[in-house]
Design an enzyme around this catalytic site. Structure first.
Site, PDB file in Angstrom:
ATOM      1  N   LYS A  75       0.823  -1.207   0.000  1.00  0.00           N
ATOM      2  CA  LYS A  75       0.000   0.000   0.000  1.00  0.00           C
ATOM      3  C   LYS A  75       0.858   1.259   0.000  1.00  0.00           C
ATOM      4  CE  LYS A  75      -3.838  -2.265   2.398  1.00  0.00           C
ATOM      5  NZ  LYS A  75      -4.716  -2.269   3.589  1.00  0.00           N
ATOM      6  N   HIS A 139     -13.915 -20.765   3.648  1.00  0.00           N
ATOM      7  CA  HIS A 139     -12.816 -21.643   4.005  1.00  0.00           C
ATOM      8  C   HIS A 139     -13.121 -23.038   3.482  1.00  0.00           C
ATOM      9  CE1 HIS A 139     -10.117 -19.052   6.190  1.00  0.00           C
ATOM     10  NE2 HIS A 139     -11.126 -18.551   6.892  1.00  0.00           N
ATOM     11  N   ASP A 168      -8.251 -27.069   0.206  1.00  0.00           N
ATOM     12  CA  ASP A 168      -6.989 -26.343   0.283  1.00  0.00           C
ATOM     13  C   ASP A 168      -5.891 -27.083  -0.462  1.00  0.00           C
ATOM     14  OD1 ASP A 168      -8.256 -24.493   1.849  1.00  0.00           O
ATOM     15  OD2 ASP A 168      -7.178 -24.961   3.687  1.00  0.00           O
TER      16      ASP A 168
END
Length: 372
Positions: A75, A139, A168
């Protein structure tokens, strides 16, 4: 020494948690140089799971071993400048931001092409870069639910979530496959790629067989606990033993089922293998027999019988099993912990132990990045 199949390949890994970092680790295992870029506070995975005395999660150390960690504030102008330099020298960018985040940071597709036309960008997200759920959080358990991974798993009337997290790990493998295919084209044509991989679709990609069975109905429908491969067949399921442990029986082929039946003294079961699913009556008989003795008894009796039998082992037992030790993929680490090497042998050998996860500053990374 690690494997050298991807020697010279440079990967910038912006991902966090488990799926992206696991994909990055696989690429590193195969010889790629992986620089993992984390925000100033670090990957949140640093705080998940058992902690070592230094405060870092043992899970984080495992999944990021072999990588160089560089903390950047994307950022801030200074952080973006360093990141741009990394992309100029990279072959692959792996990230797991929500869709649109990279664009907000000033690295949209046009900018990436300006920096590096050969760059392979793999965006690994929950539901993909398009569609109504593209910005929805989730998730593993959520991706498994929508992708069909929980539709036919478990017992009658009860769904079960898998562990370790299936979506995952499956999505990490899907990402690696796509990246390696893009690397082949990159080497042949110099062309980059934009890869849109979702955790949910990595699960969905496995569902052709159960979905087809479900749509056809009848005895082959994948109702929980009633299908051929999810508990409805007496010859293919898990059974409890007298010591409240479990054994697995996968005797699908008639020769394996016959061998099992003969070994346990129940030849009368051989002709019953073709009974309609779910085979509740036969299953109850097999379950009663196996529940009458300890797991060790059945292992001693059946370990040398060609019937697709294996005891369900605890982690400590797995690590001590002769087959696991003979292959050499599981090794003791600090903490205590266990480092599992790349899942296979290449050129006849297992991967050497990974280097510990290591942090570096921007100057060090860019100096190395500029070599070669």
């Amino acid at each position: 020494m690690t494997f050298d199949l991807l020697a010279g390949l440079r990967v910038v890994d912006l991902s966090q948690w488990l799926p992206g970092p696991f994909a990055g680790q696989i690429l590193g295992d195969l010889g790629a140089e992986v620089v993992k870029v984390e925000p100033p506070a670090g990957d949140p995975m640093r705080q998940l799971g058992p902690r070592d005395p230094d405060g870092l999660s043992a899970w984080y150390k495992q999944i990021n071993a072999g990588k160089t960690i560089l903390r950047l504030d994307l950022k801030a102008d200074a952080g973006r400048e360093v990141f741009a330099e990394l992309l100029r020298g990279a072959d692959v960018l792996l990230e797991s931001y929500r869709p649109g985040t990279l664009e907000k940071l000033g690295f949209d597709g046009k900018r990436r092409v300006e920096l590096n036309r050969r760059l392979i960008h793999c965006a690994l997200s929950g539901y993909g870069q398009t569609g109504p759920l593209r910005l929805t959080g989730g998730h593993d358990i959520n991706y498994m639910a929508l992708g069909g991974g929980l539709a036919s798993s478990g017992r009658v009337g009860e769904s079960v979530a898998a562990y370790p997290p299936t979506a995952d790990h499956a999505s990490a493998l899907q990402a690696v496959i796509a990246i390696l295919a893009a690397v082949v084209r990159q080497g042949r044509t110099g062309q980059g790629a934009n890869l849109d991989i979702s955790l949910m679709e990595a699960v969905l990609a496995w569902q052709a067989l159960p979905f087809t069975s479900a749509l056809r109905g009848g005895s082959q429908a994948q109702v929980r606990g009633q299908g051929l491969l999810n508990g409805g067949a007496a010859f293919y399921r898990l059974y409890r033993t007298a010591d409240d442990r479990f054994v697995s029986l996968g005797a699908i082929e008639p020769k394996f089922w016959a061998a099992f039946c003969r070994a346990v003294g129940r030849e009368d079961w051989i002709s019953r293998q073709a009974e309609p699913l779910p085979q509740d009556a036969l299953t109850a008989e097999v379950a009663a027999l196996l529940a009458g003795r300890l797991q060790d008894h059945w292992n001693d009796l059946l370990s040398d019988v060609d019937c697709c039998f294996m005891p369900v082992l605890e982690p400590e037992e797995v690590l001590l099993h002769p087959q696991i030790q003979a292959r050499g993929l599981a090794r003791a680490g600090e903490g205590p912990s266990v480092q599992i090497a790349f899942g296979g042998l290449i050129d006849g050998r297992a991967q050497s132990p990974r280097a510990a996860v290591r942090e570096a500053d921007a100057a060090e990374v860019l100096a190395t990045w500029g070599e070669g």
